[in-house]
Design a protein around this motif. Structure first.
Motif, PDB file in Angstrom:
ATOM      1  N   THR A   1      -7.939  -4.687 -15.912  1.00  0.00           N
ATOM      2  CA  THR A   1      -6.555  -4.233 -16.102  1.00  0.00           C
ATOM      3  C   THR A   1      -5.610  -5.037 -15.220  1.00  0.00           C
ATOM      4  O   THR A   1      -4.545  -5.485 -15.662  1.00  0.00           O
ATOM      5  N   ILE A   2      -6.020  -5.211 -13.958  1.00  0.00           N
ATOM      6  CA  ILE A   2      -5.158  -5.927 -13.013  1.00  0.00           C
ATOM      7  C   ILE A   2      -4.969  -7.373 -13.462  1.00  0.00           C
ATOM      8  O   ILE A   2      -3.854  -7.893 -13.482  1.00  0.00           O
TER       9      ILE A   2
ATOM     10  N   ASP B   1      -3.158 -10.053  -1.124  1.00  0.00           N
ATOM     11  CA  ASP B   1      -2.437  -8.775  -1.260  1.00  0.00           C
ATOM     12  C   ASP B   1      -3.436  -7.627  -1.356  1.00  0.00           C
ATOM     13  O   ASP B   1      -3.260  -6.576  -0.734  1.00  0.00           O
ATOM     14  N   PHE B   2      -4.485  -7.846  -2.166  1.00  0.00           N
ATOM     15  CA  PHE B   2      -5.476  -6.781  -2.324  1.00  0.00           C
ATOM     16  C   PHE B   2      -6.296  -6.600  -1.057  1.00  0.00           C
ATOM     17  O   PHE B   2      -6.683  -5.486  -0.704  1.00  0.00           O
TER      18      PHE B   2
ATOM     19  N   GLU C   1      -5.170  -6.920   1.904  1.00  0.00           N
ATOM     20  CA  GLU C   1      -4.337  -6.086   2.771  1.00  0.00           C
ATOM     21  C   GLU C   1      -4.429  -4.620   2.359  1.00  0.00           C
ATOM     22  O   GLU C   1      -4.550  -3.729   3.195  1.00  0.00           O
ATOM     23  N   HIS C   2      -4.395  -4.393   1.047  1.00  0.00           N
ATOM     24  CA  HIS C   2      -4.469  -3.032   0.523  1.00  0.00           C
ATOM     25  C   HIS C   2      -5.760  -2.344   0.987  1.00  0.00           C
ATOM     26  O   HIS C   2      -5.740  -1.208   1.439  1.00  0.00           O
TER      27      HIS C   2
ATOM     28  N   LYS D   1     -10.203   5.851   3.922  1.00  0.00           N
ATOM     29  CA  LYS D   1     -10.707   5.887   2.549  1.00  0.00           C
ATOM     30  C   LYS D   1     -11.968   5.027   2.421  1.00  0.00           C
ATOM     31  O   LYS D   1     -12.150   4.076   3.182  1.00  0.00           O
TER      32      LYS D   1
ATOM     33  N   GLU E   1      -2.908   1.458  -9.338  1.00  0.00           N
ATOM     34  CA  GLU E   1      -2.123   0.869  -8.251  1.00  0.00           C
ATOM     35  C   GLU E   1      -2.216  -0.659  -8.231  1.00  0.00           C
ATOM     36  O   GLU E   1      -1.283  -1.346  -7.837  1.00  0.00           O
ATOM     37  N   GLY E   2      -3.349  -1.154  -8.674  1.00  0.00           N
ATOM     38  CA  GLY E   2      -3.548  -2.612  -8.653  1.00  0.00           C
ATOM     39  C   GLY E   2      -2.521  -3.364  -9.469  1.00  0.00           C
ATOM     40  O   GLY E   2      -2.202  -4.508  -9.183  1.00  0.00           O
TER      41      GLY E   2
ATOM     42  N   GLU F   1      -2.575  -7.923 -16.281  1.00  0.00           N
ATOM     43  CA  GLU F   1      -1.207  -7.832 -15.794  1.00  0.00           C
ATOM     44  C   GLU F   1      -0.779  -9.138 -15.121  1.00  0.00           C
ATOM     45  O   GLU F   1       0.287  -9.687 -15.384  1.00  0.00           O
ATOM     46  N   VAL F   2      -1.665  -9.623 -14.248  1.00  0.00           N
ATOM     47  CA  VAL F   2      -1.362 -10.857 -13.512  1.00  0.00           C
ATOM     48  C   VAL F   2      -1.165 -12.018 -14.482  1.00  0.00           C
ATOM     49  O   VAL F   2      -0.192 -12.771 -14.377  1.00  0.00           O
TER      50      VAL F   2
ATOM     51  N   TYR G   1       0.824  -1.208   0.000  1.00  0.00           N
ATOM     52  CA  TYR G   1       0.000   0.000   0.000  1.00  0.00           C
ATOM     53  C   TYR G   1       0.861   1.261   0.000  1.00  0.00           C
ATOM     54  O   TYR G   1       0.638   2.195  -0.785  1.00  0.00           O
TER      55      TYR G   1
ATOM     56  N   GLU H   1      -8.393   3.979  -7.132  1.00  0.00           N
ATOM     57  CA  GLU H   1      -6.928   4.021  -7.202  1.00  0.00           C
ATOM     58  C   GLU H   1      -6.340   2.725  -7.766  1.00  0.00           C
ATOM     59  O   GLU H   1      -5.347   2.739  -8.479  1.00  0.00           O
ATOM     60  N   LEU H   2      -6.971   1.629  -7.400  1.00  0.00           N
ATOM     61  CA  LEU H   2      -6.416   0.333  -7.830  1.00  0.00           C
ATOM     62  C   LEU H   2      -6.574   0.113  -9.329  1.00  0.00           C
ATOM     63  O   LEU H   2      -5.739  -0.521  -9.962  1.00  0.00           O
ATOM     64  N   GLY H   3      -7.643   0.636  -9.894  1.00  0.00           N
ATOM     65  CA  GLY H   3      -7.916   0.371 -11.297  1.00  0.00           C
ATOM     66  C   GLY H   3      -8.886  -0.783 -11.413  1.00  0.00           C
ATOM     67  O   GLY H   3      -9.148  -1.484 -10.426  1.00  0.00           O
TER      68      GLY H   3
ATOM     69  N   GLY I   1      -6.183   0.827   3.491  1.00  0.00           N
ATOM     70  CA  GLY I   1      -6.915   1.977   2.957  1.00  0.00           C
ATOM     71  C   GLY I   1      -8.051   2.392   3.886  1.00  0.00           C
ATOM     72  O   GLY I   1      -8.246   3.583   4.156  1.00  0.00           O
TER      73      GLY I   1
ATOM     74  N   ILE J   1      -2.622 -13.526  -4.430  1.00  0.00           N
ATOM     75  CA  ILE J   1      -2.887 -12.233  -5.069  1.00  0.00           C
ATOM     76  C   ILE J   1      -4.058 -11.545  -4.392  1.00  0.00           C
ATOM     77  O   ILE J   1      -4.008 -10.360  -4.053  1.00  0.00           O
TER      78      ILE J   1
END
Lengths: 112, 185
Positions: free
Chosen positions: B55-56, B28-29, B31-32, B41, A43-44, B59-60, A29, B49-51, B36, B25
């Protein structure tokens, strides 16, 4: 930064992530906030990047206690990552110097 | 979109990668989001913010297939199929073939017995011609009993054949699925 090629952006982000973590171990984070302050990025997409760098042995993770909430996954740079980062920095500096040069010449030429 | 939907979509988009990686994975999110929230937030802000999950996940998946080139996917599909076919061939020859032949011959034998029993009253005719009326009657009525048994056996064999056919077809279908590589989740 939306117009730059995706691959290009990925490479630069990788460099930024390594440099930031080299400066200070941080959790996902925190890193995301530090990067998105200056660079526009979803950010993701940093998490897959962190996973890949970890898998490739450039980063290692550990769980660090936090004052609020559950422990957090911290990332720190490995020796291998350090070497890789230095190589990337050298490449980047050479590259950006050349690009700056081109821009300066190009723009200057156009104005004359 | 709220957090639950975000996770739901992301999880669905990532279903082709192994459960263990997927779980890591997602955590991880998780935790994010937790951090937040602690910073005050809202779910919407964090997701903004994460998108988006698409998209994520792109990438993965790109990273996953870049670092796992040995993934059992289309490229290696043919090799995998050939290996599966060879494996099945040996399995079928060694484990399945013997019992299958045994069951089939028992099945054929029972069918034969059933047909024989049903037509056994006909045998009483040559007995009648050879030995006269009384032996004929005795043979005729006792063979009628056999005939009845034969009919019952025949009915039973119809069910058995239906079952055998069904089992055989399912087993063949299973073989094909293994070779083609379907039914993998």
């Amino acid at each position: 930064m939306n117009h730059l090629n995706v691959q290009f952006k990925k490479g630069v982000l990788e460099l930024c992530v390594l440099v930031l973590i080299d400066g200070k171990d941080q959790y996902g984070y925190e890193l995301a906030q530090n990067i998105s302050e200056k660079i526009q990025v979803a950010e993701g997409t940093l998490y897959p990047l962190l996973r890949r760098l970890t898998k490739e042995g450039y980063l290692s993770t550990y769980l660090g206690e936090s004052t609020e909430g559950p422990p957090r996954k911290y990332y720190s740079i490995t020796e291998k990552g350090e070497l890789y980062m230095k190589a990337l920095i050298a490449e980047w500096q050479q590259f950006s110097k050349a690009v700056d040069q081109f821009i300066k010449e190009g723009v200057g030429h156009g104005e004359e | 979109m709220v957090k639950n939907e975000f996770f739901h979509r992301l999880e669905r988009l990532l279903k082709e990668i192994p459960a263990k990686d997927r779980k890591e994975i997602l955590s991880d999110f998780e935790e994010h989001f937790t951090i937040g929230f602690n910073e005050g937030k809202t779910e919407e802000e964090i997701i903004q913010e994460l998108g988006d999950p698409e998209t994520i996940s792109e990438e993965v998946l790109a990273d996953y297939y870049a670092t796992n080139p040995k993934s059992p996917h289309p490229v290696t599909g043919i090799t995998r199929s050939i290996l599966a076919a060879i494996g099945l061939l040996f399995f079928n020859l060694i484990v399945i073939l013997g019992p299958l032949l045994g069951i089939l011959s028992a099945y054929i034998a029972f069918c034969g017995v059933s047909v024989g029993f049903v037509f056994s009253p006909l045998l009483s005719i040559p007995i009648g011609i050879d030995s006269g009326f009384e032996p004929f009657l005795f043979a005729f009525f006792s063979s009628l009993v056999l005939c009845g048994i034969g009919v019952l056996l025949g009915i039973a064999m119809i069910y058995v054949s239906k079952f055998l056919w069904y089992a055989l077809v399912s087993y063949l279908r299973f073989n094909i699925n293994v070779i083609v590589g379907r039914n993998r989740s």
